[in-house]
Design a protein around this motif. Sequence first.
Motif: not given
Length: 124
Positions: A48-77
């Motif tokens: 569905v979606a992926g995110i790099s260790r730092s969160g600076s790079t994200t990528y998506y499956a075509d089926s969800v692009k523009g509708r889904f957003t992946i993110s991370r908060d490393n301080a909150k694990n």
Amino acid sequence: QVQLVESGGGLVQAGDSLRLSCAASGRTFSRYAMGWFRQAPGKEREFVAGISRSGSTTYYADSVKGRFTISRDNAKNTMYLQMNSLKPEDTAVYYCAGSTKVIGSYFQNDYAYWGQGTQVTVSS
């Protein structure tokens, strides 16, 4: 290793939004690229979606692009998947996964750590 627990799934109507969370415990969360996968009934699990260790790079499956957003908060694990404009075809069990690759991957085999999944059901 890292332990992963998903939450936030549920039953919604088409067009609604949901936010999934993936809480990590164990080894340092920021050491892992992360991804979301899903498996619908009778179908294979898919990326569905992926995110790099730092969160600076994200990528998506075509089926969800523009509708889904992946993110991370490393301080909150914690990693998130904001899902907007949901469609019935988004109905699936959603899994979060961790990879030792810096950027992550589209491929399941590159992820060594998996959560138990959370059900998302979208009614029409």
